[in-house]
Design a protein around this motif. Sequence first.
Motif, PDB file in Angstrom:
ATOM      1  N   LEU A 791       0.820  -1.210   0.000  1.00 13.62           N
ATOM      2  CA  LEU A 791       0.000   0.000   0.000  1.00 13.62           C
ATOM      3  C   LEU A 791       0.854   1.260   0.000  1.00 13.62           C
ATOM      4  N   GLU A 792       2.120   1.142   0.389  1.00 10.26           N
ATOM      5  CA  GLU A 792       3.025   2.294   0.316  1.00 10.26           C
ATOM      6  C   GLU A 792       3.313   2.689  -1.130  1.00 10.26           C
ATOM      7  N   PRO A 793       3.756   1.746  -1.983  1.00  8.44           N
ATOM      8  CA  PRO A 793       3.980   2.137  -3.383  1.00  8.44           C
ATOM      9  C   PRO A 793       2.713   2.124  -4.235  1.00  8.44           C
ATOM     10  N   VAL A 794       1.736   1.265  -3.863  1.00  8.50           N
ATOM     11  CA  VAL A 794       0.520   1.123  -4.681  1.00  8.50           C
ATOM     12  C   VAL A 794      -0.694   1.321  -3.776  1.00  8.50           C
ATOM     13  N   PRO A 795      -1.009   2.549  -3.388  1.00 11.89           N
ATOM     14  CA  PRO A 795      -2.150   2.740  -2.470  1.00 11.89           C
ATOM     15  C   PRO A 795      -3.476   2.328  -3.081  1.00 11.89           C
ATOM     16  N   GLY A 796      -3.576   2.304  -4.417  1.00  8.04           N
ATOM     17  CA  GLY A 796      -4.827   1.884  -5.034  1.00  8.04           C
ATOM     18  C   GLY A 796      -5.126   0.421  -4.867  1.00  8.04           C
ATOM     19  N   LEU A 797      -4.203  -0.322  -4.281  1.00 11.01           N
ATOM     20  CA  LEU A 797      -4.412  -1.751  -4.079  1.00 11.01           C
ATOM     21  C   LEU A 797      -5.187  -2.049  -2.798  1.00 11.01           C
ATOM     22  N   ALA A 798      -5.581  -1.035  -2.062  1.00  6.16           N
ATOM     23  CA  ALA A 798      -6.283  -1.264  -0.801  1.00  6.16           C
ATOM     24  C   ALA A 798      -7.564  -2.073  -0.977  1.00  6.16           C
ATOM     25  N   PRO A 799      -8.434  -1.798  -1.984  1.00  2.00           N
ATOM     26  CA  PRO A 799      -9.636  -2.649  -2.139  1.00  2.00           C
ATOM     27  C   PRO A 799      -9.287  -4.113  -2.376  1.00  2.00           C
ATOM     28  N   ALA A 843     -11.976  -0.788   4.424  1.00  2.30           N
ATOM     29  CA  ALA A 843     -13.006  -1.726   4.886  1.00  2.30           C
ATOM     30  C   ALA A 843     -14.262  -0.979   5.308  1.00  2.30           C
ATOM     31  N   GLY A 844     -14.089   0.196   5.909  1.00  2.00           N
ATOM     32  CA  GLY A 844     -15.258   0.979   6.285  1.00  2.00           C
ATOM     33  C   GLY A 844     -16.060   1.435   5.086  1.00  2.00           C
ATOM     34  N   ARG A 845     -15.383   1.701   3.970  1.00  2.00           N
ATOM     35  CA  ARG A 845     -16.108   2.080   2.764  1.00  2.00           C
ATOM     36  C   ARG A 845     -16.735   0.876   2.062  1.00  2.00           C
ATOM     37  N   THR A 846     -16.164  -0.308   2.254  1.00  2.00           N
ATOM     38  CA  THR A 846     -16.635  -1.495   1.526  1.00  2.00           C
ATOM     39  C   THR A 846     -17.779  -2.186   2.239  1.00  2.00           C
ATOM     40  N   PHE A 847     -17.638  -2.385   3.522  1.00  2.00           N
ATOM     41  CA  PHE A 847     -18.640  -3.148   4.269  1.00  2.00           C
ATOM     42  C   PHE A 847     -19.799  -2.244   4.671  1.00  2.00           C
ATOM     43  N   THR A 850     -24.471  -0.805   8.852  1.00  2.00           N
ATOM     44  CA  THR A 850     -25.460  -1.232   9.848  1.00  2.00           C
ATOM     45  C   THR A 850     -25.567  -2.745   9.829  1.00  2.00           C
ATOM     46  N   LEU A 851     -26.037  -3.280  10.924  1.00  2.00           N
ATOM     47  CA  LEU A 851     -26.188  -4.727  11.038  1.00  2.00           C
ATOM     48  C   LEU A 851     -27.307  -5.243  10.148  1.00  2.00           C
ATOM     49  N   ALA A 852     -28.353  -4.444   9.991  1.00  2.00           N
ATOM     50  CA  ALA A 852     -29.474  -4.890   9.150  1.00  2.00           C
ATOM     51  C   ALA A 852     -29.062  -5.008   7.695  1.00  2.00           C
ATOM     52  N   ALA A 853     -28.192  -4.127   7.242  1.00  2.00           N
ATOM     53  CA  ALA A 853     -27.762  -4.178   5.843  1.00  2.00           C
ATOM     54  C   ALA A 853     -26.802  -5.319   5.569  1.00  2.00           C
ATOM     55  N   LEU A 854     -26.274  -5.936   6.623  1.00  2.00           N
ATOM     56  CA  LEU A 854     -25.294  -6.998   6.423  1.00  2.00           C
ATOM     57  C   LEU A 854     -25.926  -8.256   5.836  1.00  2.00           C
ATOM     58  N   ASP A 855     -27.206  -8.511   6.180  1.00  2.00           N
ATOM     59  CA  ASP A 855     -27.847  -9.732   5.681  1.00  2.00           C
ATOM     60  C   ASP A 855     -28.017  -9.701   4.178  1.00  2.00           C
ATOM     61  N   SER A 856     -28.327  -8.545   3.610  1.00  2.00           N
ATOM     62  CA  SER A 856     -28.540  -8.450   2.165  1.00  2.00           C
ATOM     63  C   SER A 856     -27.320  -7.972   1.406  1.00  2.00           C
ATOM     64  N   TRP A 857     -26.181  -7.833   2.118  1.00  2.00           N
ATOM     65  CA  TRP A 857     -24.976  -7.301   1.464  1.00  2.00           C
ATOM     66  C   TRP A 857     -24.251  -8.400   0.708  1.00  2.00           C
ATOM     67  N   VAL A 858     -23.818  -8.082  -0.483  1.00  2.00           N
ATOM     68  CA  VAL A 858     -23.036  -9.000  -1.312  1.00  2.00           C
ATOM     69  C   VAL A 858     -21.715  -8.313  -1.628  1.00  2.00           C
ATOM     70  N   PRO A 859     -20.581  -8.990  -1.420  1.00  2.00           N
ATOM     71  CA  PRO A 859     -19.295  -8.347  -1.722  1.00  2.00           C
ATOM     72  C   PRO A 859     -19.244  -7.852  -3.152  1.00  2.00           C
ATOM     73  N   PRO A 860     -18.710  -6.680  -3.381  1.00  2.00           N
ATOM     74  CA  PRO A 860     -18.666  -6.137  -4.748  1.00  2.00           C
ATOM     75  C   PRO A 860     -17.800  -6.949  -5.678  1.00  2.00           C
ATOM     76  N   TRP A 861     -16.851  -7.736  -5.125  1.00  2.00           N
ATOM     77  CA  TRP A 861     -15.971  -8.511  -5.994  1.00  2.00           C
ATOM     78  C   TRP A 861     -16.568  -9.875  -6.379  1.00  2.00           C
ATOM     79  N   SER A 862     -17.796 -10.191  -5.864  1.00  2.00           N
ATOM     80  CA  SER A 862     -18.385 -11.491  -6.194  1.00  2.00           C
ATOM     81  C   SER A 862     -18.975 -11.509  -7.591  1.00  2.00           C
TER      82      SER A 862
END
Length: 946
Positions: A791-799, A843-847, A850-862
């Motif tokens: 992440l130091e040389p390639v910060p865009g790799l965080a996702p 991770a805060g931007r990805t996940f 709220t707890l209620a939204a977690l049941d219907s959440w699908v990872p964006p990379w799926s």
Amino acid sequence: MTAPATVGAFGALREQLTDAAAAFADGPDALADILTGLVDDVDRALGERLEIFPVCHHSPASALAMVRRLRQKQPRVIYLELCEDLQPVLTELRNCRLPVAVQAFASQLDGFPAAWAPLSVIAPVTEASAEYQAIAYALETPGVELVLVDRSTDHVFQWSPRDETPAADESAPEPTGDDSEGQAALHGDAVGVEIGALRPGFAELEAYLLHHGKVRHWSEWWDSYVERPLATADHDTYRQVMVLIGSLFRRLRPSASQRNDRDEDRERYMWTRIRQHLAATGADPEECLYICGAFHAASRVEQFGLDSSAPDFDITPRTATAWQYGLIPSSHSAIEAQFGLAPGSVSIAAAAWSKAVSASGLKPYRLSGQRGSTIRRGRIKAATGAAGPVADRLSGFLATAPTPDGLDEAELRGWCVDIVRLARRNGYLASTADAIAVFETSILLAGLRNRARPTPYDFADAAVTCIEKDVVPGRRDVRRLCEILLGGDRVGQVGYDALPPLARDVLHRLQPLGLDLEKRTVQRALLDLQSNPELAGCSDLLWMLRHLLPPGAVRPIMGERRLGHRSLQESWDLALGRHQRALIELGYEGVTIEQVLEQRLRRAAHGPDATAVSALTAVEDAITLLNSPRLVDELGSRAVELLASERTVDDAPEVLRRIRRLLAHHQATASRLPAWCGAFVTTGYAHYCTLLPTAVVDEDTGVRQVGAMLGFLFSMESLALSLGCDRSQLELALAQSHPQAPPKVALLWAAHHQLGMLPLAELRTRCRELLTNPLVVPAFPQYLSGFVHALEPVPGLAPFVVETMSTAFAQLPDPVLLPWLPTLVTTLREHGPELVPLLVREAGRTFPGTLAALDSWVPPWSGTAPAGAPAVPDRPVGQVHALLADHREPVDAVAALLGVEGGWQHGDDRATATSIAALVHAHPDTAEAIATLLGLPPDAGAGAAS
């Protein structure tokens, strides 16, 4: 030198000792030679035409005998055993409060090993010392000349072995005891020089004397068996006993030792200087007095005495080292720590001196101007106190027991009451019963030790026994409280007039703060720079002092000084009075604080241990503290040289952090980048490209260092290319890099991805293969550590890193996941603490939040959307073209930057759609990548093309 004949004042004593040695050893032997040699040394020293006055350092008995002899003889010339080049500083003792130390200091060496710098020699002075009485007499009495005859401070280090660090002349054991007042370090690492260090030359003799004397340490033995008996002795008895003790310790010392050679050279040096002065001035030896340690009074060198026919000692010239001289504050505990004395012994000696002066009615000599001093000036007259024929006082002193002093119940009772009161203030549950117990125990201990009256040491032992049961409730134990009670750790102070110009300038420039900075208390200074801009100079000075002085002298409470930022309000804790020694030693390096700071920064950048990091640190300090562009350019150029000469990358993380900060500062404050910054970037780009293939395979190079190298190459790439660097250097370096360690492999993958050599899909595939390989799964946390450092040389790799960690936690079974989970946590904590926050934010931007939204959440990379999710609206290509046509200015600007020429096409949506479809067919990878980023199905790119 041949021994004198058995006739004379000490003939009877010599014969008596010879007979005693023969009786004990069944005949004359080495013991007889030692015993008769002691008498010979006394006879020779006292028979010298130049009167020799033997002393012991910080001895009240020596000081009392000195006062008596000075008032009786009133000599015109005093030869004193002290470094001869310290003489000009002695007049400044008038402006000080004792104890202080005379100091010689050198920071720039010429003729000595560079590793010894800085050199410092100190000679502490207390009022209860014979040398101070002699100095005060000579300086306060008109017509008296004081001559220092010991070797110079330069010769102190000339005579030190070159293969070791110079140590104190008088070797001493490590100091012990409580140093709760923090004054034992007042002398720093200076070499101590004292007059008359009397101590056995080997440990067996000292242990024997302590055992049979029933005492715990040497200071107590000296106080009990020498100090008290000699306090009331007459002049002849005092001289004979002191020379006898000096001769005893001299003869019972290993002969083949370097210290013996150095001591004999000192004696040759002093007698040579004395004869040279007498020859130059024509002074009468009968009107002179030679003050030296009792050890040196029993000298057997060939140059001893005015009538010696031996040639003068060959004194080597001094080196070209520039010495600075001055006074620094001292304290009782600092003197004890410097010379290996028992804690509290100097304070006890000071108390004994005060009591003896009051009891004897003597008026000691004091320098005018010292606090609380009453001056009694002497007057010169004929030498009525000239020494007559030597009489044997030694036999009577050795054969007669000293007159025992009666018990001073009032004094002991006062001690007991005061120690209980002091103990209660420090948290002890002491009472009147403890005072009575201390009183009786003191008398009991004195009796067990064959003493007629309790000494302060007996009292201290009794207080510890009766009051300090099992714990110490406060920061001071009972023994320390006894030291405070019996005199305390008296701390000296150098007066304003005796300070060097730099120290006086500092105090003068800080006067607008309205504080008495000579006090030893910590004082709070409040600076409102917005309302009082005239205090800006004080603020600048305080930040420089914080950089130069030891921690605690100047401490900021509120406010900071960094690149591009200055606080409007500041709060400081100032303790310059406690750190007067450090401030004085700054005055030996320059005239102003700015000059000293500039020299220190240059020394940090040009020293033998200088690195690119130290040079960049000096650059940053020069900007924030001095604001000197000339110095900044000089130090920056030096940083470029140091970076090019480095053969390791251990400092790469710190180099990257500091050069980023400096570049951001210059880009924000200057119209153009300084030349040294550009040179540093281009040099660093080539330097790290060259070292990269070696660093990735070197086991001693950590993943953090490799990540910092890549961070430098990628973050500085655009600037480096604009300054003439070639990107092929980086591509070639990556092609030649073949790491084996998992973290470095992950770093190299991230670098390839940054250069477009490794698509994200392929990188995802490689990580998936690692997770499915049971042989590689235990090492997967190390791969994750490499990705975190990427992440130091390639910060865009965080996702991607968040995706990889989430995939691992989702797919791996518990028997595989739980064993390497602790390893993952410790690896991230050890190798990437500053980079983990990037993952947390991603991770805060990805996940979901709220707890209620977690049941219907699908990872964006799926690649699949949950049921009921809003469909992506179908946007015809014609609408996109119409949107761009309605907002042509941004598109024209981008085209101009890219160098694209041509106009806008006009036609129906079908023609436009056909041209775009052809473009998509020609570049299918781009359409797939965009579809993946938008969360569309994998065939969305093909659908768009159709």
